[in-house]
Design a protein around this motif. Structure first.
Motif, short mmCIF file in Angstrom:
data_model
loop_
_atom_site.label_atom_id
_atom_site.label_comp_id
_atom_site.label_asym_id
_atom_site.label_seq_id
_atom_site.Cartn_x
_atom_site.Cartn_y
_atom_site.Cartn_z
N LEU A 1 3.24 -2.68 -16.97
CA LEU A 1 3.75 -3.88 -16.30
C LEU A 1 3.03 -5.13 -16.82
CD1 LEU A 1 4.14 -2.75 -12.56
CD2 LEU A 1 5.86 -2.82 -14.37
N THR B 1 10.59 -0.48 -9.81
CA THR B 1 10.38 -0.96 -11.18
C THR B 1 11.62 -1.69 -11.69
OG1 THR B 1 8.93 0.94 -11.56
CG2 THR B 1 9.69 -0.27 -13.50
N TYR C 1 0.80 2.88 -15.44
CA TYR C 1 1.92 2.11 -14.87
C TYR C 1 1.58 0.62 -14.83
CZ TYR C 1 5.42 0.62 -11.42
OH TYR C 1 6.44 -0.04 -10.76
#
Length: 508
Positions: free
Chosen positions: A229, A157, A225
Motif C-alpha cells: 500500500l 483493498t 500488505y
C-alpha cells in the motif's frame, strides 16, 4: 441513619461548583439512604502528596481509590494494611453488586475487579461494552464510485485503490505513527506490533502456546500488505511522522487527501463541515475479515468494569454500612439517580425511557459541556451501575448505529487474545525488562524498514530478523508469558490487578 464518609478524590472545585460537598444529588442520596458522603477535597496537583501524607499519618479517610495513588496498587495497599479485604462481608452487605459481579459478568470483568482472589474494592460496573471508535469511509465517494462498504480484506483493498485512482488521495488510508490499521489483528489473526510506542512484544495465543506477533508468519503477511500500500501511494510513505491526533486526521480529510480513517462516532457528522462539502458524509466500516464467512480472528473479551474501584481503609468506622450504602447505587432507584438524576429536574420519561432534560443536553452556557452537566447533576463518585448509552443522546441515528456496528462481537473468535489475567505482573515484567526493551527497539527499527521498502522483505531477511529478535532475548520473554498463561489455565494465576485465573465458567 446518618454517617460521614471522608473521601479523597482527584476532582477539584471549578467555576460551576463551589465544593463537591455541594453536589445537588447528595441531598437526594441522603434522603434515600440515610447516609451522606463528605468529600475530602485537595488540589489536583497536590493530590498524590496529600494522599501519601494521609497514609503516613495513620489518620486515613474511610474510603479511598488506592489503585490511583498507592504505589503497587491494591495488592500492596492490602499487604501494608492500608485497605481491608471485603471478601467476608461483601455478599451479605452488598448482595446486589456481589450477585451482578460474580454471577452475571464475564470472567474478564471479575479478573479486573478482584485482586489475588480478594474483593479489595467495589467498582463501577457497566451494562454493556461498546466501541465508539472505528474505521469510516467517505460515503459520498462510495456512491460516486458505485461501491459498497467493504467487509472483507479484498473489498477493503479495492475501495482504497478505487478512491485513490478517482480522487488522487495521497493518504487514502490514514495511518498514524504506530503503523497500525484497525481490524487487521482480526483479519490476520495475530497481535499487531506497533512500530512506535509499543510496550510489549505483541503476545497472542496459538493452540495453547503464547507467541510473539513480531516474528509470526501472519505479521509478516500484514507487513507485506502495508508495504504494498505504501509502494502504491495508498498509505503515506512517511506515515511514521503522522500524529496520533484527531486534529491531524481531520486536516488530511478536510484537504481531500484521505478517504478512509479512524474516528469516534460522535464526530462522524463533522465531515461535511471539515470538507466544506454539504454532500460529504461518513459510513462506518464493520470489523473486517479475510474471506467472507471467516470469523473475526482476534476478538477480545472486554471487562464490564473499571479497574480502579473504591476501597475501605483500615480506619473505616463502619465497613458494613459503607458496603450497604454502595450497594444502594445498584438498586433500581440508585441506578436511575446516579445515571439520570431526578425526574422532572434532570430527566423525563420518553416512551418509557429516561431522557436527559434540555438544560443537560443543550445548556445555554457554552462552557458547560454536556459531560460536565451530567457529572454535576447526577452522581458518579461512587461505585455504580453505569448505563453507557445515556451519553448517546447527542448522537445522530447514524452515529449510534456505527457504535452498535463496531461493538458487535457476534462473529468474534477470542481464542487468540491473551486473557487479561494472564498478562505479566509487575515482578514478571521486571524480570524481562532488559530483553523487552532490546527486542522492541530492534523490531521497531527493522519492521519500519520492511514497511517502507528500505529493506527487502525476502525469506532470508525475515529469517535473519526473527533470529536477531530471539538473540535479543525474545525466547526468554515468551517463556515468562507461557508460564503466566499456564498458571491462568490451571486456576493458580494470581494477577496483581486481577483475580484467580482459569477459563470463564459456562455462560460467564
Amino acid at each position: 441513619r446518618s454517617t460521614l464518609f471522608p473521601y479523597t478524590t482527584l476532582f477539584r472545585s471549578d467555576e460551576f461548583l463551589d465544593s463537591w460537598n455541594s453536589l445537588p444529588r447528595l441531598d437526594d442520596i441522603q434522603a434515600a439512604t440515610g447516609c451522606r458522603i463528605r468529600f475530602h477535597e485537595v488540589s489536583q496537583t497536590g493530590a498524590s502528596e496529600q494522599f501519601n501524607l494521609m497514609i503516613a499519618s495513620g489518620d486515613m479517610d474511610d474510603i479511598i481509590q488506592a489503585a490511583d495513588y498507592y504505589v503497587g496498587g491494591l495488592g500492596a495497599a492490602f499487604d501494608d494494611e492500608v485497605i481491608i479485604d471485603l471478601s467476608d462481608i461483601i455478599a451479605d452487605n452488598a448482595p446486589i453488586y456481589y450477585d451482578l459481579l460474580m454471577n452475571h459478568c464475564n470472567q474478564t470483568t471479575r479478573d479486573t475487579v478482584l485482586t489475588d482472589g480478594r474483593h479489595l474494592s467495589m467498582n463501577t460496573l457497566k451494562d454493556e461494552s461498546v466501541s465508539d471508535m472505528g474505521l469510516v469511509v467517505r460515503g459520498d465517494w462510495l456512491d460516486e464510485l458505485g461501491m459498497e462498504v467493504p467487509e472483507t480484506l479484498d473489498e477493503f483493498t479495492d475501495v482504497l485503490y478505487a478512491i485513490h485512482d478517482r480522487y488522487n488521495t495521497p493518504q487514502t488510508l490514514y495511518v498514524n505513527n504506530t503503523g497500525e490499521i484497525q481490524y487487521m489483528d482480526g483479519v490476520f489473526g495475530v497481535s499487531i506490533f506497533k512500530v512506535m510506542g509499543s510496550t510489549d512484544v505483541a503476545p497472542y495465543v496459538d493452540d495453547g502456546t503464547v507467541k510473539s506477533g513480531i516474528i509470526s508468519d501472519e505479521y509478516r503477511e500484514f507487513v507485506a500488505y502495508v508495504r504494498q500500500l505504501i509502494k502504491d501511494d495508498i498509505i503515506y510513505k512517511d506515515f511514521y511522522v503522522n500524529a496520533s491526533s484527531d486534529t491531524d486526521t481531520w486536516g488530511r480529510v478536510s484537504a481531500g487527501e484521505t478517504g478512509v480513517w479512524r474516528i469516534g462516532a460522535d464526530s462522524m457528522h463533522k465531515v461535511a463541515e471539515y470538507t466544506e462539502n454539504p454532500d460529504a458524509y461518513c459510513l462506518p466500516i464493520p470489523k473486517l475479515v479475510k474471506e467472507a464467512g471467516d470469523p473475526y480472528r482476534f476478538g477480545n473479551q472486554v471487562a464490564l468494569a473499571d479497574n480502579k474501584g473504591y476501597s475501605l481503609t483500615a480506619s473505616c468506622h463502619d465497613p458494613e454500612l459503607a458496603l450497604q450504602f454502595f450497594d444502594w447505587f445498584f438498586t433500581d432507584e440508585g441506578v436511575l439517580l446516579s445515571n439520570y438524576g431526578v425526574e422532572g429536574e434532570t430527566f423525563e420519561y420518553v416512551d418509557g425511557h429516561p431522557q436527559f432534560a434540555e438544560f443537560i443536553t443543550n445548556n445555554p452556557n457554552p462552557d458547560l459541556h454536556m459531560m460536565f452537566a451530567v457529572i454535576l447533576n447526577t452522581f458518579n463518585q461512587a461505585p455504580m451501575y453505569n448505563i453507557v448509552s445515556k451519553m448517546w443522546v447527542g448522537y445522530t441515528p447514524e452515529e449510534e448505529a456505527a457504535i452498535h456496528l463496531w461493538s458487535d462481537t457476534s462473529n468474534d473468535d477470542t481464542s487468540r487474545a491473551l486473557p487479561t489475567a494472564a498478562a505479566l505482573s509487575t515482578e514478571e515484567t521486571s524480570m524481562v525488562s532488559n530483553q523487552m526493551t532490546a527486542v522492541i527497539s530492534y523490531a521497531s527499527e527493522e519492521v519500519l524498514k520492511f514497511m517502507t521498502s528500505a529493506a527487502d522483505l525476502s525469506d532470508e531477511n525475515w529469517k535473519t530478523f526473527c533470529d536477531n529478535c530471539r538473540a535479543q532475548g525474545l525466547d526468554e520473554i515468551m517463556s515468562v508469558y507461557q508460564n503466566a498463561y499456564e498458571e491462568y489455565l490451571s486456576g493458580d494465576r494470581q494477577a496483581s490487578s486481577g483475580g484467580p485465573g482459569g477459563p470463564p465458567p459456562d455462560g460467564g
